[in-house]
Design a protein around this motif. Structure first.
Motif, PDB file in Angstrom:
ATOM      1  N   ARG A 120      -6.909   4.137  -1.372  1.00 60.24           N
ATOM      2  CA  ARG A 120      -8.168   4.509  -2.016  1.00 60.24           C
ATOM      3  C   ARG A 120      -7.934   5.776  -2.829  1.00 60.24           C
ATOM      4  O   ARG A 120      -6.813   6.270  -2.908  1.00 60.24           O
ATOM      5  CB  ARG A 120      -9.265   4.719  -0.972  1.00 60.24           C
ATOM      6  N   GLN A 121      -8.988   6.295  -3.434  1.00 59.84           N
ATOM      7  CA  GLN A 121      -8.864   7.519  -4.233  1.00 59.84           C
ATOM      8  C   GLN A 121      -8.823   8.722  -3.283  1.00 59.84           C
ATOM      9  O   GLN A 121      -9.850   9.281  -2.902  1.00 59.84           O
ATOM     10  CB  GLN A 121     -10.044   7.643  -5.190  1.00 59.84           C
ATOM     11  N   PHE A 122      -7.608   9.124  -2.930  1.00 53.50           N
ATOM     12  CA  PHE A 122      -7.457  10.167  -1.913  1.00 53.50           C
ATOM     13  C   PHE A 122      -7.900  11.544  -2.395  1.00 53.50           C
ATOM     14  O   PHE A 122      -8.110  12.446  -1.576  1.00 53.50           O
ATOM     15  CB  PHE A 122      -6.011  10.204  -1.417  1.00 53.50           C
ATOM     16  N   GLN A 169       0.859  -1.194   0.000  1.00 49.81           N
ATOM     17  CA  GLN A 169       0.000   0.000   0.000  1.00 49.81           C
ATOM     18  C   GLN A 169       0.894   1.243   0.000  1.00 49.81           C
ATOM     19  O   GLN A 169       1.793   1.365   0.838  1.00 49.81           O
ATOM     20  CB  GLN A 169      -0.899   0.020   1.242  1.00 49.81           C
ATOM     21  N   SER A 170       0.631   2.188  -0.901  1.00 47.32           N
ATOM     22  CA  SER A 170       1.456   3.399  -1.003  1.00 47.32           C
ATOM     23  C   SER A 170       1.120   4.430   0.061  1.00 47.32           C
ATOM     24  O   SER A 170       1.924   5.321   0.347  1.00 47.32           O
ATOM     25  CB  SER A 170       1.299   4.034  -2.386  1.00 47.32           C
ATOM     26  N   GLY A 171      -0.079   4.354   0.635  1.00 42.83           N
ATOM     27  CA  GLY A 171      -0.455   5.310   1.671  1.00 42.83           C
ATOM     28  C   GLY A 171      -0.455   6.739   1.164  1.00 42.83           C
ATOM     29  O   GLY A 171      -0.968   7.046   0.084  1.00 42.83           O
ATOM     30  N   ALA A 172       0.179   7.635   1.942  1.00 42.71           N
ATOM     31  CA  ALA A 172       0.124   9.075   1.649  1.00 42.71           C
ATOM     32  C   ALA A 172       1.232   9.542   0.709  1.00 42.71           C
ATOM     33  O   ALA A 172       1.430  10.750   0.545  1.00 42.71           O
ATOM     34  CB  ALA A 172       0.187   9.862   2.952  1.00 42.71           C
ATOM     35  N   MET A 173       1.920   8.606   0.078  1.00 43.85           N
ATOM     36  CA  MET A 173       3.075   8.969  -0.756  1.00 43.85           C
ATOM     37  C   MET A 173       2.745  10.057  -1.774  1.00 43.85           C
ATOM     38  O   MET A 173       3.418  11.091  -1.871  1.00 43.85           O
ATOM     39  CB  MET A 173       3.608   7.724  -1.481  1.00 43.85           C
ATOM     40  N   ILE A 174       1.698   9.842  -2.561  1.00 44.49           N
ATOM     41  CA  ILE A 174       1.440  10.758  -3.669  1.00 44.49           C
ATOM     42  C   ILE A 174       0.662  11.989  -3.210  1.00 44.49           C
ATOM     43  O   ILE A 174       0.653  13.011  -3.905  1.00 44.49           O
ATOM     44  CB  ILE A 174       0.735  10.031  -4.828  1.00 44.49           C
TER      45      ILE A 174
END
Length: 499
Positions: free
Chosen positions: A480-482, A379-384
């Protein structure tokens, strides 16, 4: 709720309350007396066929061309039609609504020579929420915001487009539906409507209202980040800030301590580290400096809200009447203020993005997971989200370039220096929207970081914010679609500006 317009006492707080409460405007009787007196002077000029700019002459380079008496009124209509050259996306409806209030308020000063009919038409449009469609591009910010205000004027005479009950329609059709005649422009009135800085000022007011609110929101969001990083509270001690003399800095420090009061996550110097990075330690200095900008901008906007900005202006000095051609339509003071506002807003996002980086970077965030990922790697989490914030603050650096240092001659070099204030106002709102999104990103990430740290350890005031925001931003249990979360928080922050 009604705002009593006098031409002299309108405030930003009045506008904010008017918008929040869906209010109405009312014209003070003493202001209407001034309107009638100044109109009587125009009628006397017409009767005597005196040579007065914009009443019995043409405009700009045509100021030396005398107009036949039977064409004075047509001159004003021609002016509006020919100057309605606006382009681009229209100003938001709230901006155009405030534009009309400001235009009405300046006519009520009694220096413009407008008729009572024109003044009442503006009052009617405001109270009925018949909002002109005003393109946001095409103004140089001197000789007034000529193109945008011409589109406003077109609506009053039944030739433009308007928003009515959130539907875009022909002004003439709406007026017929309401059994209201279009106003018939008289001598001087076209000029009185379009010589002025109301578009740049109206957009500036909306930007100011929302920027101030974002400034306050940035504090509680930063307080969540501060706790998530076990920040040191000593740096907010009043002794530090009183030693520097800036009251806004002192006030931010006091509010930060208030937000953090009772937290079990904050530390004192030396407990974990001796001092924090600047993005935490210098919040009072950085945010406080933005509030200094906001206070400066507020003062200049409120001066302009109650100013006579058209040309020529009409004065009575005892028994003497003065009709003077000047340059109060020049937007330079507001252009400077709005460029300054751009810088003040941008820095709130710049420092917020640095806090975001500290929250997601495993080399900087203490014991928090890399990018606050629930499953680092999978899971990339808050990366982008941090990427997105970095993009916005970089874009702001381009938009913050001062529009007011530019000028280009117009009207065959008669109007040889202009302010570009309306460009500053438009870029300012773009910056504001970017800032709001960056603060929203920090909020989304700080909420998650606080959850990892233990929300039961948050200060009572930030715990209330946590609980409130969790109603619109669920915990991050998987990618998810942040962008949906960012938009929801940004919308919440915008709504808070008018609470």
């Amino acid at each position: 709720m009604k705002i009593l317009l006098t031409g002299q006492q309108l405030t930003i707080e009045d506008i904010k309350y008017f918008l929040a409460q869906q209010g109405e405007v009312e014209i003070a009787e003493e202001a209407m007396v001034r309107v009638r007196k100044s109109r009587a002077i125009v009628e006397r000029i017409i009767s005597n066929q005196e040579t007065v700019y914009g009443i019995t002459t043409g405009f700009g380079l045509f100021s030396d061309v005398l107009i036949e008496k039977n064409q004075y009124n047509q001159l004003q209509v021609n002016l509006i039609r020919s100057h309605a050259c606006g382009m681009g996306r229209p100003f938001e409806q709230n901006v155009a609504l405030v534009m009309m209030i400001l235009r009405l308020n300046t006519l009520l000063k009694g220096h413009s020579g407008a008729t009572e009919e024109l003044v009442r038409q503006l009052e009617f449009f405001i109270n009925e929420r018949i909002i002109p469609v005003v393109p946001s591009q095409g103004s140089l910010g001197a000789s007034g915001d000529l193109a945008p205000l011409s589109h406003l004027a077109l609506a009053l005479i039944g030739e433009g487009r308007v928003y009515y009950k959130d539907e875009e329609r022909d002004s003439q059709d709406v007026l017929k539906e309401l059994n209201r005649p279009a106003v018939q422009l008289q001598a001087k009135e076209g000029l009185a409507l379009i010589n002025g800085t109301q578009p740049m000022t109206a957009q500036g007011i909306i930007s100011y209202i929302e920027a101030e609110s974002i400034g306050y929101a940035a504090e509680w969001v930063a307080a969540l980040t501060h706790q998530s990083l076990n920040g040191i509270t000593d740096a907010y001690d009043r002794h530090v800030h009183e030693a520097r003399n800036f009251k806004e800095q002192v006030e931010v420090a006091a509010r930060m301590l208030d937000w953090l009061d009772g937290s079990q996550l904050t530390t004192r110097q030396g407990e974990i580290r001796v001092q924090d990075a600047y993005s935490l330690r210098c919040i009072p200095q950085i945010h406080g400096a933005s509030f200094q900008v906001f206070n400066y901008v507020r003062e200049k906007l409120e001066f302009e809200m109650n100013a006579a900005t058209d040309n020529p202006l009409i004065f009575e000095e005892g028994d003497e009447t003065l009709v003077i051609s000047g340059g109060n339509f020049h937007g330079q003071p507001i252009a400077f203020a709005l460029d300054f506002l751009k810088i003040g807003m941008s820095e709130l996002a710049n420092v917020a993005e640095r806090r975001i980086e500290r929250l997601v970077n495993p080399q900087l965030n203490g014991d928090l997971p890399p990018f606050l990922s629930p499953e680092p790697g999978l899971q990339s989490g808050a990366m982008i989200m941090q990427y997105a914030a970095a993009s916005l603050v970089s874009e702001n650096k381009t938009l913050a370039h001062p529009a007011s240092v530019d000028s280009i001659p117009s009207s065959a070099n008669q109007e040889d220096h202009v302010s570009m204030g309306t460009i500053a106002s438009r870029h300012g709102y773009q910056i504001l929207e970017n800032v709001r999104n960056v603060i929203a990103i920090e909020a989304v990430i700080a909420l998650q970081a606080a959850e990892y740290k233990g929300i039961d350890k948050l200060s009572p005031k930030t715990r209330e914010k946590y609980d409130e925001l969790r109603q619109i931003v669920p915990s991050i249990t998987e990618d998810r679609q942040f962008h949906i979360d960012i938009k929801n928080v940004a919308d919440y922050l915008k709504e808070q500006a008018y609470q």
